[in-house]
Scaffold this active site. Structure first.
Site, PDB file in Angstrom:
ATOM      1  N   ASP A 273       7.272   7.285   2.081  1.00  0.00           N
ATOM      2  CA  ASP A 273       6.316   6.164   2.571  1.00  0.00           C
ATOM      3  C   ASP A 273       6.161   6.260   4.140  1.00  0.00           C
ATOM      4  O   ASP A 273       6.809   7.165   4.707  1.00  0.00           O
ATOM      5  CB  ASP A 273       6.357   4.710   1.852  1.00  0.00           C
ATOM      6  CG  ASP A 273       5.256   3.984   1.554  1.00  0.00           C
ATOM      7  OD1 ASP A 273       4.075   4.490   1.972  1.00  0.00           O
ATOM      8  OD2 ASP A 273       5.348   3.086   0.923  1.00  0.00           O
TER       9      ASP A 273
ATOM     10  N   ASP B  53      -3.896   2.395  -0.629  1.00  0.00           N
ATOM     11  CA  ASP B  53      -3.526   2.028  -1.923  1.00  0.00           C
ATOM     12  C   ASP B  53      -4.644   1.692  -2.775  1.00  0.00           C
ATOM     13  O   ASP B  53      -5.492   0.772  -2.464  1.00  0.00           O
ATOM     14  CB  ASP B  53      -2.513   0.778  -1.771  1.00  0.00           C
ATOM     15  CG  ASP B  53      -1.111   1.171  -1.259  1.00  0.00           C
ATOM     16  OD1 ASP B  53      -1.051   2.291  -0.882  1.00  0.00           O
ATOM     17  OD2 ASP B  53      -0.287   0.371  -1.370  1.00  0.00           O
TER      18      ASP B  53
HETATM   19  C1  GLA Z   1       2.924   1.620   0.105  1.00  0.00           C
HETATM   20  C2  GLA Z   1       2.549   2.739  -0.756  1.00  0.00           C
HETATM   21  C3  GLA Z   1       2.441   2.062  -2.138  1.00  0.00           C
HETATM   22  C4  GLA Z   1       3.774   1.523  -2.660  1.00  0.00           C
HETATM   23  C5  GLA Z   1       4.324   0.347  -1.676  1.00  0.00           C
HETATM   24  C6  GLA Z   1       5.567   0.071  -1.604  1.00  0.00           C
HETATM   25  O1  GLA Z   1       1.969   0.555   0.225  1.00  0.00           O
HETATM   26  O2  GLA Z   1       1.336   3.418  -0.526  1.00  0.00           O
HETATM   27  O3  GLA Z   1       2.289   3.149  -3.398  1.00  0.00           O
HETATM   28  O4  GLA Z   1       4.758   2.395  -2.670  1.00  0.00           O
HETATM   29  O5  GLA Z   1       4.208   0.819  -0.319  1.00  0.00           O
HETATM   30  O6  GLA Z   1       6.094  -1.179  -0.672  1.00  0.00           O
END
Ligand code: GLA
Length: 397
Positions: free
Chosen positions: A144, A199
């Site tokens: 990430d 997301d």
């Molecule tokens: C980010 C990623 C998500 C998930 C969260 C976890 O937002 O894009 O897909 O992995 O972190 O904290």
């Protein structure tokens, strides 16, 4: 002399090959078709633990543990530790369990100092963490981009890619920097997939704000994929984020979301609670004909061929001169589609596909109703419900 020269040449060729593979950054042979699996994040966030996860049966290949699996501190040697409350038997045991179910095991961390949910990040520990994952038998790493202030994305992901390579265990490397630094332009040799947007949330058209930020809807994400399709292919995929099928959208919307992701040759990471999956949700996630469109060996992403009055037509060239065509109704009302193939010639520079339906005739198979529905010699007529799709596979007659 000749033989000697030849064998010398051969030897140097071998050493070049060996060198390339030693210095290659990623495991090239992985993810020749988009990876498929289940990920804990969309439904459970950090509320994960061993009993909950052992109740899951993903069915897809990769079982990926997202954020929240770690204890808040590294141990005295700087190693990451699984949260002892959530994983009382440790992560090696859990990885063995996943493998014993015939699945591959994926894990999550972050290029920054902390993960997005505030657990220890990998920055400065890349080689140590990669060795630890390899010792646990990890097959897939999602990496990430939170808490990365001041670092260069390409360098940070390249370092982790090299660390995985050096640890010696083949792992799919999934970059998750939300498309902020255009990874499609530089990540082909770094990892097997890269997130192309922020997301996803469980909504088709409009999402609600969540603790001060707004996830993207299925249509928001779809609209950001067409311009980057030329960067995807076997072993290197655009990732429009995990699936929200079974997480609250209508059946039509789930079908449309799943179909569109398959048209995009997207990695298919289910994100629902598999223990409570309805028959309808199961039927969407396991539609073999739609999955075959996603997994097609040509590895070409669909393009938006036509868009007007709420109707879109997406076309995905497939291997063996077949095509997948997806009619999408984005509008709030049912649409009567009347589509004359002969008026719609296809010319795709990315896959070098051209089709003139006046010259070549195809038979049509509807991949949701599983019915043969005529040929491209006739005008295609059908009513498509709001937020629904019709997906056809076209095979030459
Ligand atoms: C980010 C990623 C998500 C998930 C969260 C976890 O937002 O894009 O897909 O992995 O972190 O904290």
């Amino acid at each position: 002399m000749k033989i000697k020269f030849k064998s010398l040449l051969f030897a140097s060729l071998i050493s070049i090959t060996v060198c390339t593979s030693v210095y290659a950054q990623k495991f090239e042979e992985l993810a020749q078709t988009p990876p498929m699996g289940w990920n804990s994040w969309n439904t459970f966030q950090t509320r994960i633990d061993e009993p909950l996860l052992k109740g899951m049966d993903a069915g897809y290949t990769y079982f990926v543990l997202d954020d929240g699996w770690m204890a808040m501190e590294r141990d005295k040697d700087g190693n990451l530790v699984a949260d002892p409350k959530k994983f009382p038997n440790g992560m090696k045991e859990f990885a063995d369990y996943v493998h014993s179910k015939g699945l591959k095991f994926g894990i999550y961390n972050c290029a920054g100092t902390k993960t997005c949910a505030g657990y220890p990040g990998t920055r400065g520990y890349e080689y140590q963490d990669a060795r630890l994952y390899a010792s646990w038998g990890v097959d897939y790493l999602k990496f990430d981009w939170c808490n990365t202030e001041g670092i260069n994305a390409k360098e940070a992901y390249t370092t982790m890619s090299k660390a995985i390579r050096a640890a010696g265990r083949p792992m799919v490397f999934s970059l998750c920097e939300w498309g902020q630094h255009m990874p499609w332009k530089w990540a082909k040799d770094v990892g097997q997939l890269w997130r192309s947007t922020g997301d996803i949330g469980n909504a088709f058209e409009k999402t609600e704000e969540r603790n001060g930020w707004k996830p993207l809807s299925v249509l928001n994400i779809l609209d950001r994929q067409d311009s980057i399709r030329q960067y995807a292919g076997p072993g290197h995929w655009n990732d429009p984020d995990m699936l929200e099928v079974g997480n609250g959208m209508s059946y039509n919307e789930d079908k449309a979301h799943f179909s569109l992701w398959c048209m995009l040759a997207a990695p298919l990471m289910a994100g629902n609670d598999l223990r409570k999956m309805s028959e309808q949700t199961r039927s969407v996630l396991t539609n073999k004909d739609i999955i075959a469109v996603d997994q097609d060996p040509l590895g070409v992403e669909a393009f938006r061929y036509y868009a007007a009055d709420g109707l879109e037509v997406w076309v995905k060239p497939l291997a063996n001169n077949e095509l997948a065509v997806c009619f999408l109704n984005r509008s709030a009302i049912p649409l009567n589609v009347s589509y004359d193939w002969k008026q719609h010639l296809i010319n795709d520079a990315v896959s070098k596909t051209s089709v003139d339906f006046n010259q070549s005739h195809y038979k049509l198979r509807d991949l949701w109703t599983k019915k043969e529905t005529g040929t491209t010699n006739k005008i295609f007529k059908q009513t498509i419900n709001s937020h629904d799709v019709v997906v056809l596979r076209l095979t030459k007659e």
